[in-house]
Motif scaffolding. Sequence first.
Motif, PDB file in Angstrom:
ATOM      1  N   ASP A 193       0.816  -1.222   0.000  1.00  0.00           N
ATOM      2  CA  ASP A 193       0.000   0.000   0.000  1.00  0.00           C
ATOM      3  C   ASP A 193       0.846   1.266   0.000  1.00  0.00           C
ATOM      4  OD1 ASP A 193      -2.302  -1.503   0.055  1.00  0.00           O
ATOM      5  OD2 ASP A 193      -2.478  -1.477   2.241  1.00  0.00           O
ATOM      6  N   ASP A 194       2.156   1.108   0.133  1.00  0.00           N
ATOM      7  CA  ASP A 194       3.063   2.260   0.223  1.00  0.00           C
ATOM      8  C   ASP A 194       3.849   2.373  -1.079  1.00  0.00           C
ATOM      9  OD1 ASP A 194       4.781   4.267   0.896  1.00  0.00           O
ATOM     10  OD2 ASP A 194       5.775   3.214   2.538  1.00  0.00           O
ATOM     11  N   TYR A 195       3.349   3.172  -2.018  1.00  0.00           N
ATOM     12  CA  TYR A 195       3.995   3.314  -3.327  1.00  0.00           C
ATOM     13  C   TYR A 195       5.399   3.885  -3.188  1.00  0.00           C
ATOM     14  CZ  TYR A 195       4.462   4.374  -8.320  1.00  0.00           C
ATOM     15  OH  TYR A 195       4.901   4.419  -9.608  1.00  0.00           O
ATOM     16  N   GLU A 196       5.536   4.914  -2.357  1.00  0.00           N
ATOM     17  CA  GLU A 196       6.852   5.533  -2.170  1.00  0.00           C
ATOM     18  C   GLU A 196       7.827   4.554  -1.514  1.00  0.00           C
ATOM     19  OE1 GLU A 196       6.481   9.159  -0.049  1.00  0.00           O
ATOM     20  OE2 GLU A 196       5.335  10.183  -1.615  1.00  0.00           O
ATOM     21  N   MET A 198       7.822   1.301  -1.876  1.00  0.00           N
ATOM     22  CA  MET A 198       8.263   0.364  -2.911  1.00  0.00           C
ATOM     23  C   MET A 198       9.255   1.028  -3.859  1.00  0.00           C
ATOM     24  SD  MET A 198       5.017  -2.061  -3.918  1.00  0.00           S
ATOM     25  CE  MET A 198       3.884  -0.704  -4.321  1.00  0.00           C
ATOM     26  N   ALA A 199       9.033   2.299  -4.160  1.00  0.00           N
ATOM     27  CA  ALA A 199       9.958   3.019  -5.040  1.00  0.00           C
ATOM     28  C   ALA A 199      11.348   3.100  -4.406  1.00  0.00           C
ATOM     29  CB  ALA A 199       9.420   4.419  -5.328  1.00  0.00           C
ATOM     30  N   SER A 263      10.915   3.126 -13.726  1.00  0.00           N
ATOM     31  CA  SER A 263      10.582   3.050 -12.307  1.00  0.00           C
ATOM     32  C   SER A 263       9.236   2.380 -12.107  1.00  0.00           C
ATOM     33  CB  SER A 263      10.570   4.450 -11.689  1.00  0.00           C
ATOM     34  OG  SER A 263      11.851   5.027 -11.750  1.00  0.00           O
ATOM     35  N   SER A 264       8.274   2.730 -12.968  1.00  0.00           N
ATOM     36  CA  SER A 264       6.950   2.138 -12.866  1.00  0.00           C
ATOM     37  C   SER A 264       7.009   0.631 -13.089  1.00  0.00           C
ATOM     38  CB  SER A 264       6.014   2.790 -13.883  1.00  0.00           C
ATOM     39  OG  SER A 264       4.735   2.208 -13.840  1.00  0.00           O
ATOM     40  N   ILE A 267       8.540  -1.087 -10.003  1.00  0.00           N
ATOM     41  CA  ILE A 267       7.594  -1.161  -8.891  1.00  0.00           C
ATOM     42  C   ILE A 267       6.568  -2.259  -9.142  1.00  0.00           C
ATOM     43  CG2 ILE A 267       5.745   0.086  -7.706  1.00  0.00           C
ATOM     44  CD1 ILE A 267       7.406   2.633  -8.075  1.00  0.00           C
ATOM     45  N   LYS A 268       6.135  -2.412 -10.392  1.00  0.00           N
ATOM     46  CA  LYS A 268       5.186  -3.474 -10.724  1.00  0.00           C
ATOM     47  C   LYS A 268       5.783  -4.854 -10.442  1.00  0.00           C
ATOM     48  CE  LYS A 268       2.539  -1.017 -14.296  1.00  0.00           C
ATOM     49  NZ  LYS A 268       2.225  -0.943 -15.744  1.00  0.00           N
ATOM     50  N   GLU A 271       5.862  -5.364  -6.750  1.00  0.00           N
ATOM     51  CA  GLU A 271       4.500  -5.585  -6.255  1.00  0.00           C
ATOM     52  C   GLU A 271       4.048  -7.015  -6.536  1.00  0.00           C
ATOM     53  OE1 GLU A 271       0.363  -3.012  -6.106  1.00  0.00           O
ATOM     54  OE2 GLU A 271       1.680  -2.825  -7.839  1.00  0.00           O
TER      55      GLU A 271
END
Length: 307
Positions: A193-196, A198-199, A263-264, A267-268, A271
Amino acid sequence: MDDFELPETGQGLQSWIQIDSSGNSQVIEIDKLSIIARCGISTRDLRILDPLFVYPTTILGRENAIVANLEKIRCIITADEVLLLSSLDEKVVQFVVELQRRLVVNGAAALDPRGSSRSPFEFRALAVALEVVSGLLNFEATELESQAYPLLDELTSKISTLNLERVRRLKSRLVALTRRVQKVRDEIEHLMDDYEGMAEMCLTEKKKRMESSSYSDQSLLGFRSNDGLSASAPVSPVSSPPESRRREKSLSIARSRHESMRSSESIKKLEMVLEAYFVVIDHRTLNKLTTLKEYIDDTEDFINIQL
């Protein structure tokens, strides 16, 4: 004021198992300050890994490292290596052997459950850690389950002080194991739930970005020199050729878009790794423990009715 001595701060040498991206490993002796400087982490991050302190399951993304406290596996993962607190614990040994095996056999092949062939090293190492931990928890749940059901059935047929005491101990083990499983599950869910967050864990991507930025800066200096400008002298926007400025701006925009897309994708991939092990822990292990708890509750209700 009388002289006094400060207490020992624990800055002595510690044994760490170092595993590089090729699967080579060695035991190194290194002090805490050197580890902090080497991996770019804080003193608090290192304390999370210290066996002398009791910390819950934790996975943290830092500028140059992932700090992971997963049951017995306490490690620092970078884009190039894993530093694991040396231990003879079975699960630590299993993690080292499994990570080495996959790195050596598959080379650059991914270790995540979806079979991607381009997962970064840090994701592969984290996936192995999660696999070992989830396997350990599920094994303990299965073992508890195999002992519990016969004991509960025996209690329903023969109510005795001995059998009641066995069930009491069984419930204590169940509560403790459930708490451990939930901690791992909740940490993975929080991270997803934490996008940052994971980044921050996309270490290979950040490393490539820094290298690309450094290369671009050097290329830009060379480009300006070729245009008759001094690379060391400040460049005035007024005196810069319009065509050069437009080219620099276009390159900057294109580079930013490309880095954003990469980066996207990173992250995928992360995830997908996290989600796969979340499903394993939540749907398999935690469900198994929940079902067992309900069976114990039903048995207690039946006994209360009999009494």
